[in-house]
Design a protein around this motif. Structure first.
Motif, PDB file in Angstrom:
ATOM      1  N   TYR A  26       0.552  -8.790   1.521  1.00 50.78           N
ATOM      2  CA  TYR A  26      -0.821  -8.720   1.016  1.00 50.78           C
ATOM      3  C   TYR A  26      -1.036  -9.783  -0.053  1.00 50.78           C
ATOM      4  CZ  TYR A  26      -1.439  -4.138   3.237  1.00 50.78           C
ATOM      5  OH  TYR A  26      -1.546  -3.116   4.145  1.00 50.78           O
ATOM      6  N   TRP A  85      -4.372 -12.452   5.591  1.00 49.53           N
ATOM      7  CA  TRP A  85      -5.235 -11.310   5.311  1.00 49.53           C
ATOM      8  C   TRP A  85      -6.534 -11.797   4.672  1.00 49.53           C
ATOM      9  CZ3 TRP A  85      -3.752  -6.350   6.579  1.00 49.53           C
ATOM     10  CH2 TRP A  85      -2.389  -6.081   6.727  1.00 49.53           C
ATOM     11  N   ARG A 117      -3.628  -0.512   0.539  1.00 42.13           N
ATOM     12  CA  ARG A 117      -2.999  -0.969   1.764  1.00 42.13           C
ATOM     13  C   ARG A 117      -3.699  -0.435   3.009  1.00 42.13           C
ATOM     14  NH1 ARG A 117       2.250   2.223   3.787  1.00 42.13           N
ATOM     15  NH2 ARG A 117       1.477   1.108   5.619  1.00 42.13           N
ATOM     16  N   TRP A 166      -9.625  -4.541   5.227  1.00 40.09           N
ATOM     17  CA  TRP A 166      -8.653  -5.601   5.432  1.00 40.09           C
ATOM     18  C   TRP A 166      -8.841  -6.178   6.830  1.00 40.09           C
ATOM     19  CZ3 TRP A 166      -6.199  -8.081   1.907  1.00 40.09           C
ATOM     20  CH2 TRP A 166      -5.638  -7.459   0.791  1.00 40.09           C
TER      21      TRP A 166
END
Length: 398
Positions: A258, A296, A264, A287
């Protein structure tokens, strides 16, 4: 009533590319081998056989032809608690284990073109196991495999997709991995299986088709969420994702960390077999994971979300279902909201499914599925009454 017609879009392309594969006469039993997705008794046709396959709260299964709007009853399974789909099969978690419904409709992705098939819908059988099941599917319904992990018994099961296509539930392996919230992610001839220490997942390990552990373990703390993309298989980890790829029978791993400390991802969703996938990040974050770029992108929707799905089309659409039942369309590049619907239902089982030009959202309270033209200001193209209440559903034939 608006009726979408896909024939004009795909017929010319399909006829040309099918002939280029040596092929089957469209509308006849396919003469192609199983490396093209053909199954005995099914017909190769000129366009995707898109259906809505629905299961009500008591397990009644039926489907609706999206081109003809004609219904078909399929049968009854146990009362489902959750349903996953690969675009052909529905894998329903019930008290018996995982019961499998074959819609009889599928698409074979041949890289630069597609083959489309139409067969008979049926109830295939049951994979027995205890507790909630996590199901992970591959890119093709008539080749490769499907993974099932039973939380309570800790059994990791890999199913043979070619056997499923012939109406048989055949297990390639069943491994005792210990009770935990695990997963079995198909790749190559085998699958990635989570390994837990004291119930906490620490690594993932590749097992071949015989269930034998092969190669080194790969760190993936608190693994959750997996999806097959055009590039490889993604598994979500506490610090990012592992991207697994297969080359000449060997499995390789890349870590995609990340770029920030935003919450997350724990579930990935996207248009079938595309490189970019989406995941919720906390209450309002999104995301986007681009598996080609190994990167990402984080977006903020500015409202509480229930589900997000990456279309990964040329315009970069991202669809989100918010907690008020509205479907929102965002731009992947900057997170700008492009369109939003009125509230369409807030059932816990409400879910967006989509293809290259339409999205579908089930509304069990009204017994309908909404068809949404997401690239056309999220216009409601049709509201479809399904033959069973769509407590759970899948768009099949994709």
């Amino acid at each position: 009533m608006h009726r979408r017609t896909l024939a004009g879009i795909v017929t010319g392309l399909t006829l040309a590319t099918t002939a280029g594969c040596g092929g089957a006469d469209v509308g006849a039993d396919p003469g192609l081998g199983k490396d093209h997705g053909a199954v005995e008794g099914a017909r190769e046709v000129a366009e995707p056989q898109l259906h809505l396959t629905t299961i009500d709260a008591d397990g009644a299964v039926a489907q609706l032809d999206l081109l003809e709007e004609s219904p078909t009853e399929i049968g009854t399974i146990g009362a489902p608690g959750a349903v996953e789909s690969d675009g052909r099969y529905l894998f329903a978690t019930t008290a018996e284990g995982v019961e499998i419904v074959d819609s009889g409709m599928w698409t074979w992705d041949h890289g630069d073109h597609f083959h489309y098939y139409r067969g008979e819908p049926t109830l295939v059988g049951t994979v027995t196991g205890d507790g909630d099941a996590t199901v992970a599917t591959g890119p093709l319904s008539t080749a490769g495999s499907t993974g099932v992990f039973f939380r309570d018994s800790g059994e990791a099961v890999l199913l043979h997709n070619e056997a499923l296509a012939d109406g048989e539930v055949r297990e390639l392996f069943r491994i005792d991995a210990g009770s935990h919230d695990g997963l079995v992610a198909p790749i190559g001839d085998g699958a990635l299986v989570t390994v837990a220490d004291g119930g906490a997942i620490t690594v993932i390990r590749y097992h071949d088709a015989d269930g034998k552990a092969v190669g080194e373990e790969t760190p993936c703390a608190r693994a959750s969420g997996t999806i097959a993309t055009k590039v490889g298989v993604v598994v979500g980890c506490a610090d990012g994702a592992v991207l697994a790829t297969e080359t000449d029978g060997r499995i390789g791993y890349e870590r995609i960390p990340y770029p920030s400390e935003a919450p997350r991802a724990t579930r990935f969703d996207g248009r079938k077999n595309r490189p970019t996938v989406a995941a919720l990040s906390g209450k309002s974050g999104i995301w986007l994971l681009d598996t080609r770029e190994r990167s990402w992108t984080h977006l903020d929707a500015g409202t509480s979300l229930h589900q997000v799905v990456a279309v990964d089309d040329e315009e970069g659409h991202v669809l989100a279902l918010d907690t008020t039942g509205r479907v929102r369309v965002f731009a992947a590049e900057d997170g700008k909201q492009l369109a939003v619907t009125e509230p369409l239902g807030t059932s816990e089982s409400a879910e967006i499914q989509l293809d290259q030009d339409r999205a579908y959202l089930n509304d069990p309270a009204k017994g309908v599925v909404h068809e949404i033209a997401y690239a056309d200001e999220a216009r409601i193209a049709r509201t479809l009454e399904t033959p069973t209440v769509p407590e759970f559903f899948a768009e099949t034939g994709r």
